[in-house]
Design a protein around this motif. Structure first.
Motif, PDB file in Angstrom:
ATOM      1  N   LEU A 371       0.829  -1.211   0.000  1.00  0.00           N
ATOM      2  CA  LEU A 371       0.000   0.000   0.000  1.00  0.00           C
ATOM      3  C   LEU A 371       0.859   1.254   0.000  1.00  0.00           C
ATOM      4  CD1 LEU A 371      -2.846  -0.977   2.512  1.00  0.00           C
ATOM      5  CD2 LEU A 371      -3.063  -0.601   0.044  1.00  0.00           C
ATOM      6  N   ALA A 372       1.929   1.251   0.808  1.00  0.00           N
ATOM      7  CA  ALA A 372       2.821   2.414   0.847  1.00  0.00           C
ATOM      8  C   ALA A 372       3.493   2.630  -0.503  1.00  0.00           C
ATOM      9  CB  ALA A 372       3.864   2.228   1.948  1.00  0.00           C
ATOM     10  N   VAL A 373       3.950   1.538  -1.121  1.00  0.00           N
ATOM     11  CA  VAL A 373       4.580   1.658  -2.435  1.00  0.00           C
ATOM     12  C   VAL A 373       3.570   2.108  -3.488  1.00  0.00           C
ATOM     13  CG1 VAL A 373       5.748   0.375  -4.274  1.00  0.00           C
ATOM     14  CG2 VAL A 373       6.366  -0.024  -1.881  1.00  0.00           C
ATOM     15  N   GLY A 374       2.336   1.615  -3.401  1.00  0.00           N
ATOM     16  CA  GLY A 374       1.302   2.011  -4.349  1.00  0.00           C
ATOM     17  C   GLY A 374       1.023   3.501  -4.312  1.00  0.00           C
ATOM     18  N   ALA A 375       1.103   4.087  -3.104  1.00  0.00           N
ATOM     19  CA  ALA A 375       0.906   5.534  -3.002  1.00  0.00           C
ATOM     20  C   ALA A 375       1.990   6.293  -3.769  1.00  0.00           C
ATOM     21  CB  ALA A 375       0.904   5.955  -1.531  1.00  0.00           C
ATOM     22  N   VAL A 376       3.210   5.762  -3.742  1.00  0.00           N
ATOM     23  CA  VAL A 376       4.302   6.387  -4.496  1.00  0.00           C
ATOM     24  C   VAL A 376       4.047   6.276  -5.996  1.00  0.00           C
ATOM     25  CG1 VAL A 376       6.776   6.311  -4.981  1.00  0.00           C
ATOM     26  CG2 VAL A 376       5.944   5.947  -2.650  1.00  0.00           C
ATOM     27  N   TRP A 377       3.606   5.079  -6.432  1.00  0.00           N
ATOM     28  CA  TRP A 377       3.288   4.927  -7.864  1.00  0.00           C
ATOM     29  C   TRP A 377       2.219   5.933  -8.291  1.00  0.00           C
ATOM     30  CZ3 TRP A 377       7.433   2.829  -8.360  1.00  0.00           C
ATOM     31  CH2 TRP A 377       7.811   1.542  -8.017  1.00  0.00           C
ATOM     32  N   ASN A 378       1.185   6.096  -7.501  1.00  0.00           N
ATOM     33  CA  ASN A 378       0.089   7.002  -7.862  1.00  0.00           C
ATOM     34  C   ASN A 378       0.542   8.453  -7.916  1.00  0.00           C
ATOM     35  OD1 ASN A 378      -1.753   4.891  -8.049  1.00  0.00           O
ATOM     36  ND2 ASN A 378      -2.396   5.069  -5.906  1.00  0.00           N
ATOM     37  N   ARG A 379       1.543   8.783  -7.104  1.00  0.00           N
ATOM     38  CA  ARG A 379       1.986  10.175  -7.066  1.00  0.00           C
ATOM     39  C   ARG A 379       2.891  10.527  -8.234  1.00  0.00           C
ATOM     40  NH1 ARG A 379       4.984  13.292  -1.994  1.00  0.00           N
ATOM     41  NH2 ARG A 379       4.924  15.375  -2.941  1.00  0.00           N
ATOM     42  N   TRP A 380       3.881   9.686  -8.505  1.00  0.00           N
ATOM     43  CA  TRP A 380       4.878  10.027  -9.512  1.00  0.00           C
ATOM     44  C   TRP A 380       4.666   9.323 -10.851  1.00  0.00           C
ATOM     45  CZ3 TRP A 380       6.753  14.133  -7.621  1.00  0.00           C
ATOM     46  CH2 TRP A 380       7.040  14.252  -6.260  1.00  0.00           C
ATOM     47  N   ARG A 381       3.912   8.239 -10.865  1.00  0.00           N
ATOM     48  CA  ARG A 381       3.476   7.572 -12.101  1.00  0.00           C
ATOM     49  C   ARG A 381       4.634   7.132 -13.010  1.00  0.00           C
ATOM     50  NH1 ARG A 381      -1.913   7.919 -12.241  1.00  0.00           N
ATOM     51  NH2 ARG A 381      -2.903   9.569 -11.017  1.00  0.00           N
ATOM     52  N   VAL A 382       5.672   6.557 -12.414  1.00  0.00           N
ATOM     53  CA  VAL A 382       6.764   5.970 -13.211  1.00  0.00           C
ATOM     54  C   VAL A 382       7.000   4.522 -12.770  1.00  0.00           C
ATOM     55  CG1 VAL A 382       7.963   8.091 -13.848  1.00  0.00           C
ATOM     56  CG2 VAL A 382       8.399   7.064 -11.616  1.00  0.00           C
ATOM     57  N   ARG A 383       5.944   3.832 -12.418  1.00  0.00           N
ATOM     58  CA  ARG A 383       6.069   2.457 -11.942  1.00  0.00           C
ATOM     59  C   ARG A 383       6.735   1.554 -12.968  1.00  0.00           C
ATOM     60  NH1 ARG A 383       0.955  -1.375 -10.099  1.00  0.00           N
ATOM     61  NH2 ARG A 383       2.149  -3.275  -9.698  1.00  0.00           N
ATOM     62  N   LYS A 384       6.465   1.825 -14.244  1.00  0.00           N
ATOM     63  CA  LYS A 384       6.973   0.948 -15.299  1.00  0.00           C
ATOM     64  C   LYS A 384       8.499   0.931 -15.355  1.00  0.00           C
ATOM     65  CE  LYS A 384       6.581   4.685 -18.700  1.00  0.00           C
ATOM     66  NZ  LYS A 384       5.967   5.122 -19.977  1.00  0.00           N
ATOM     67  N   HIS A 385       9.140   1.939 -14.751  1.00  0.00           N
ATOM     68  CA  HIS A 385      10.597   2.027 -14.815  1.00  0.00           C
ATOM     69  C   HIS A 385      11.299   1.430 -13.583  1.00  0.00           C
ATOM     70  CE1 HIS A 385      10.320   4.162 -18.465  1.00  0.00           C
ATOM     71  NE2 HIS A 385       9.980   5.345 -17.977  1.00  0.00           N
ATOM     72  N   PHE A 386      10.547   0.725 -12.701  1.00  0.00           N
ATOM     73  CA  PHE A 386      11.155   0.170 -11.498  1.00  0.00           C
ATOM     74  C   PHE A 386      10.803  -1.308 -11.335  1.00  0.00           C
ATOM     75  CE2 PHE A 386      11.349   4.658 -10.467  1.00  0.00           C
ATOM     76  CZ  PHE A 386      12.562   4.770  -9.800  1.00  0.00           C
ATOM     77  N   GLN A 387      11.785  -2.031 -10.853  1.00  0.00           N
ATOM     78  CA  GLN A 387      11.593  -3.429 -10.459  1.00  0.00           C
ATOM     79  C   GLN A 387      11.609  -3.458  -8.929  1.00  0.00           C
ATOM     80  OE1 GLN A 387      11.233  -6.231 -12.489  1.00  0.00           O
ATOM     81  NE2 GLN A 387      10.723  -7.271 -10.567  1.00  0.00           N
TER      82      GLN A 387
END
Length: 576
Positions: A371-387
């Motif tokens: 959930l904490a990591v998901g909040a970061v994805w929603n804020r900066w929207r560069v999830r596709k660039h991280f493993q």
């Protein structure tokens, strides 16, 4: 022996002039004329030479029998109304024959609609605010709408909507011709209230998520001059608005052939089939990012093309009968790279904080960490660039360097697609035509900004449509004023031709000089359209009362040099 009586007689002022070696000597003497022994004699009573010229003239007038009173006692300004901006706006409206476009015959509704169009340019507001603002300048008297109230303005809006088709046809006849480029784009504006059927949830370009909105599509000529507008439900996708516009161009405007320039989100497979089915209809648009990536993957687009050139034309099996114009702008590439790196670094900082919490034991459990990591994805929207790897007691992350590099290779690259043959529109002109969509974006900024199309308070569907159309007509007036007043504005009067259509547009040396000095070529202060209208508004219409007679008269203040030039530029404006 008694004292000799002082002679009596009329007084007058005599001015004598004597030329000396170095200068002229002037004397003002107060003299009296009298008769003695049958002879007319003159006596100097006082030397007035030391008095100011204006005082001497007052004495002359008083001796002639004139009566003087203090100016503040003799004259009283009963009312002063801003007039210069109204004068200019109505002068341009006459040049455009705007009243005649509304209706051939003078009528109350035509006057009210013209007043609303001008008032929205001078000082936008609600219809109630407009009914009050009419009397706060010379606009009401100029158009004979002094007694208008908000109910009458609403009725005039209903009347205007019934005239929309005819008005748009007249504008199209003036600004569009067969085979011309037509710019089309859509925008949205948020809504106040919940009772209008047009107001629905949708993708908000105002950043007002969860707010009801409407969609409206604007048709402009190749320069950005508006000729038509259509209002749609707020939930409608952009591409669903295009068929209506094609029908309008063909059926309502009677154009045998037309080239529609629209954003990449507008042209779907269904819309392309529609355009292909219409004789004389062509288009210029752009590919989406996934489509560009597929071209690279399939080998149709070789990135080595840009080693020496920033513009090329290719073909691809996926786009039969179409021309693909590939462009690369290094400035856009650098900006995208900068933004990507900023987002990646911001994401890494946020993920590092989560990682520290996990290591300290203050954040545990795979679900809680997720959930904490998901909040970061929603804020900066560069999830596709991280493993990332998440367990109940551990969290780690790393950049996908290969994927980032693959995306970076496409920075600044965009691909235009068109059905216009090369014999009609050469490759550089395709790029220039697509870039003209910036003029529609300017229209949207003006409609939302100075003209205050939003927020929308109307409840009836037809009133909302009429409100948007009224705003478009106001922008039509503003657009032409901006063209006429370019010498007084920061606008580039003679933009240089761009040999490279992909490169960033450059302003002329004259425009650069205006931007630096904040002065026009003739030394006047440079303005925006809004500030120039404010400057014109300082010219006032004054009603002056005479205390003696009780009469009054009207008088306009003398125009400044800037105000005089602004009106002269309107008089010299050539409609195109």
């Amino acid at each position: 022996m008694g004292r000799k009586p002082r002679p009596t007689g009329p007084f007058h002022v005599v001015t004598t002039r004597r030329q000396g070696k170095q200068r002229e000597y002037v004397a003002h003497l107060l003299r009296r004329s009298y008769r003695e022994g049958g002879v007319v004699k003159k006596e100097t009573v006082a030397n007035l030479s030391h008095l100011p010229e204006e005082v001497i003239e007052l004495i002359r007038g008083a001796l002639r029998g004139q009566r003087f009173v203090a100016a503040e006692e003799a004259l009283a300004v009963e009312r002063s109304l801003p007039a210069g901006h109204v004068e200019a706006a109505l002068a341009m409206a006459r040049r455009l024959e705007l009243a005649r476009r509304l209706d051939r015959r003078p009528c109350r509704e035509r006057a009210l609609c013209l007043a609303m169009i001008v008032q929205r340019l001078l000082g936008p507001g609600s219809k109630l605010a407009m009914s009050r603002a009419f009397a706060q300048s010379t606009l009401a008297a100029a158009l004979g709408v002094e007694d208008a109230d908000e109910d009458e303005l609403y009725a005039a809006l209903d009347w205007l909507l019934a005239q929309q088709g005819r008005i748009e046809r007249a504008l199209a006849r003036r600004h569009l011709e067969a085979g011309t480029l037509v710019l089309y784009d859509v925008c949205s504006s948020y809504f106040e209230g919940h009772s209008c059927s047009l107001a629905q949830l949708g993708y908000s370009r105002d950043g007002r998520r969860g707010t009801l909105q409407i969609i409206y599509g604007l048709l402009c000529d190749r320069r950005g001059c508006p000729v038509g507008v259509e209002v749609f439900e707020g939930a409608l996708h952009d591409d669903k608005t295009l068929p209506v516009q094609i029908e309008k161009l063909r059926e309502r405007f009677g154009l045998a052939s037309v080239i529609v320039v629209s954003d990449r989100g507008m042209v779907t497979k269904a819309n392309l089939e529609l355009l292909r089915s219409v004789d004389g209809a062509a288009w210029i648009t752009a590919l989406r990012a996934p489509q560009v990536k597929k071209l690279v993957k399939d080998g149709a687009l070789q990135l080595s093309l840009f080693d020496e050139h920033n513009l090329a034309e290719i073909t691809a099996d996926d786009y039969p009968g179409e021309r693909l114009v590939v462009c690369r702008n290094p400035l856009v590439a650098a900006e995208r790279a900068r933004k990507r790196e900023d987002l990646l670094q911001a994401t890494e900082r946020a993920l590092a904080e989560i990682q520290a919490r996990v290591e300290q034991g203050s954040l545990r459990g795979e679900a809680a960490i997720g959930l904490a990591v998901g909040a970061v994805w929603n804020r900066w929207r560069v999830r596709k660039h991280f493993q990332v790897e998440i367990t109940d007691t551990a969290f780690s992350f790393a950049r996908k360097q290969e994927q980032i590099a693959a995306e970076a290779a496409l920075d600044g690259i965009y691909v235009l697609r068109t059905s216009v043959p090369d014999s009609e529109l050469e490759t550089p002109h395709v790029v220039r035509a697509y870039k003209q969509l910036k003029e529609v974006e300017r229209a949207f900024r003006t409609l939302k900004g100075p003209l205050e199309l939003r927020p929308i308070h109307h409840r009836l569907e037809e009133r909302v449509r009429a409100h948007v159309f009224l705003c478009m007509l106001s922008y039509y007036l503003a657009w032409h004023l901006r063209q006429a007043w370019k010498p007084l504005l920061f606008d580039d009067e003679q933009p240089p031709s761009q040999l490279d259509p992909v490169a960033k547009a450059r302003r002329s040396p004259q425009a650069e000089q205006k931007a630096r000095s904040k002065r026009t070529a003739t030394g006047e202060r440079c303005h925006s359209l809004t500030t120039l209208l404010d400057e014109l508004a300082t010219r006032t219409h004054n009603t002056i009362h005479l205390s003696d007679s009780g009469a009054s008269f009207d008088q306009l203040t003398r125009p400044t040099d800037t105000q005089t030039r602004a009106l002269a530029l309107i008089d010299d404006y050539t409609l195109t």
